[in-house]
Design a protein around this motif. Structure first.
Motif, mmCIF file in Angstrom:
data_model
loop_
_atom_site.group_PDB
_atom_site.id
_atom_site.type_symbol
_atom_site.label_atom_id
_atom_site.label_comp_id
_atom_site.label_asym_id
_atom_site.label_seq_id
_atom_site.Cartn_x
_atom_site.Cartn_y
_atom_site.Cartn_z
ATOM 1 N N VAL A 1 43.076 42.709 36.100
ATOM 2 C CA VAL A 1 43.663 42.882 34.778
ATOM 3 C C VAL A 1 44.647 41.741 34.572
ATOM 4 N N SER B 1 46.216 40.942 31.769
ATOM 5 C CA SER B 1 47.371 41.460 31.034
ATOM 6 C C SER B 1 46.965 42.723 30.285
ATOM 7 N N PHE B 2 47.941 43.530 29.960
ATOM 8 C CA PHE B 2 47.717 44.740 29.182
ATOM 9 C C PHE B 2 48.919 44.963 28.278
ATOM 10 N N THR B 3 48.670 45.039 26.976
ATOM 11 C CA THR B 3 49.705 45.346 26.004
ATOM 12 C C THR B 3 49.396 46.722 25.423
ATOM 13 N N GLN C 1 46.999 54.750 32.726
ATOM 14 C CA GLN C 1 47.894 53.653 33.102
ATOM 15 C C GLN C 1 48.440 53.801 34.518
ATOM 16 N N LEU D 1 46.152 51.831 36.944
ATOM 17 C CA LEU D 1 45.871 50.412 36.761
ATOM 18 C C LEU D 1 46.209 49.632 38.034
ATOM 19 N N PRO D 2 45.489 48.536 38.344
ATOM 20 C CA PRO D 2 44.361 48.009 37.599
ATOM 21 C C PRO D 2 43.015 48.612 37.980
ATOM 22 N N LEU E 1 43.875 52.202 25.467
ATOM 23 C CA LEU E 1 44.677 51.048 25.046
ATOM 24 C C LEU E 1 45.785 51.430 24.080
ATOM 25 N N VAL F 1 43.803 44.568 26.194
ATOM 26 C CA VAL F 1 43.663 44.384 27.634
ATOM 27 C C VAL F 1 42.783 43.162 27.886
ATOM 28 N N THR F 2 43.154 42.366 28.872
ATOM 29 C CA THR F 2 42.388 41.183 29.247
ATOM 30 C C THR F 2 41.901 41.346 30.680
ATOM 31 N N ARG G 1 38.767 39.717 26.550
ATOM 32 C CA ARG G 1 39.903 40.416 25.947
ATOM 33 C C ARG G 1 39.396 41.430 24.929
#
Length: 338
Positions: free
Chosen positions: A71, A73-75, A84, A87-88, A110, A116-117, A218
């Motif tokens: 992962v 990144s995750f916003t 969550q 993760l990951p 999400l 999420v990338t 992404r």
């Protein structure tokens, strides 16, 4: 390693949609401002697998699998939360589909507008015949297999270098080109090949994207810009697109570019070496070791690269090398000159 031993997140922080959650399997997760740089990977897992293959199985390096490896990144968006704490790992590896009538609980929500990338670290997705990419969500039919699909949609964006991104074309009316439309039937040990059409999930051909190779995928929740059934249900902590897994149908090996830097026949230590793809803006930097050796691993095998070396007081040198899907290793010697 058992799931209850994996790093846990600070839930009070990940629920803040202004934060980006950063993951490193070897450390505790943390949240940083969304404008900060996000970094994470499944490097520890990859190293463990490689060690098992090389030491326990005595078979050398393992072949890269088609699954997302980290992962990046995750916003979290509004009403995120579910998944969550795992993760990951929860979005890595093969899908764990729930079938036609039941959405999988092995998924990351999400949140509305969440992003999420996913990174491919030990392999590269490439444009081959037909479909190239699968995104597995947890969509399901309501009532019966002929009933409407409970969908929560996401835009699909691709990149080879995390600098330039391409959003796949989509039809807002038919939803073609969006992720989150199809139930997933494959799960471990149920006999359905997760890369086959029978496995379900949303399949994409990257041919029209202009990209030959992809290292990062992404997924961006549509956040009401396109109506989906999920908008009509109280989200709780399960808002937005739910990601189960990502797979490269066409998956290839990454390249290795290495060499030596010398001056007057002697190895040059701590020479600065820069690798620059012929097409692309991102550059990669290394320093030579005591033997003048340098190495760039996990290079996208996309053709020509320029390798430049420099050491103050000794001069500089440059050379062009070529790596592709049939030749994934290149070696170059650079002799510095003023």
């Amino acid at each position: 390693m058992a799931p209850d031993r994996w790093p846990r997140l600070n839930r009070r922080r990940v629920r803040d949609s202004s934060s980006v959650v950063m993951f490193d399997p070897g450390r505790s997760a943390r949240a940083v401002p969304a404008r900060g740089r996000a970094w994470s990977s499944a490097a520890a897992v990859s190293r463990t697998i490689a060690l098992i293959c090389a030491v326990v199985l005595f078979s050398g390096p393992c072949a890269a699998d088609p699954w997302g490896d980290g992962v990046q990144s995750f916003t979290a968006g509004a009403f995120a939360g579910f998944g969550q704490d795992q993760l990951p790992w929860i979005v890595l590896g093969p899908p764990r589909g729930g079938g036609a009538l039941e959405g999988s609980v092995d998924a990351l929500s999400l949140g509305n507008g969440g992003i999420v990338t996913i990174a491919f670290r030990d392999n590269v997705l490439f444009d081959g015949p037909g479909d190239d990419l699968i995104v597995y969500e947890n969509a399901f039919h309501v009532g019966s297999e002929d009933g409407p699909v409970f969908d929560e949609l996401a835009y699909v964006e691709l990149s080879v270098d995390r600098v330039t991104w391409v959003r796949l074309a989509f039809d807002p009316d038919t939803r073609e080109g969006l992720a989150g439309r199809a139930p997933v039937f494959s799960r471990p040990r149920n006999g359905i090949d997760p890369l086959s059409p029978e496995a379900g999930g949303d399949r994409f051909d990257i041919e029209g994207s202009g990209l030959t190779f992809v290292r990062f995928v992404r997924l961006v929740d549509v956040d009401g810009e396109i109506a989906d059934v999920g908008d009509l249900v109280a989200p709780g902590g399960k808002g937005g697109f739910d990601l189960d897994a990502v797979a490269a149908i066409h998956s290839g090996a990454l390249a290795l570019i290495s060499g030596h830097v010398s001056s007057a026949g002697l190895a040059v230590e701590r020479a600065r070496v820069i690798l620059h793809p012929a097409e692309g803006v991102r550059r990669y930097r290394r320093r030579t070791d005591a033997d003048g050796f340098f190495s760039f691993s996990r290079v996208t095998p996309s053709g020509e690269y320029t390798v430049r070396a420099r050491r103050v007081g000794l001069g500089k040198a440059a050379a062009t090398v070529h790596v592709d899907m049939t030749a994934v290793e290149a070696d170059v010697d650079l002799a510095l000159a003023r």
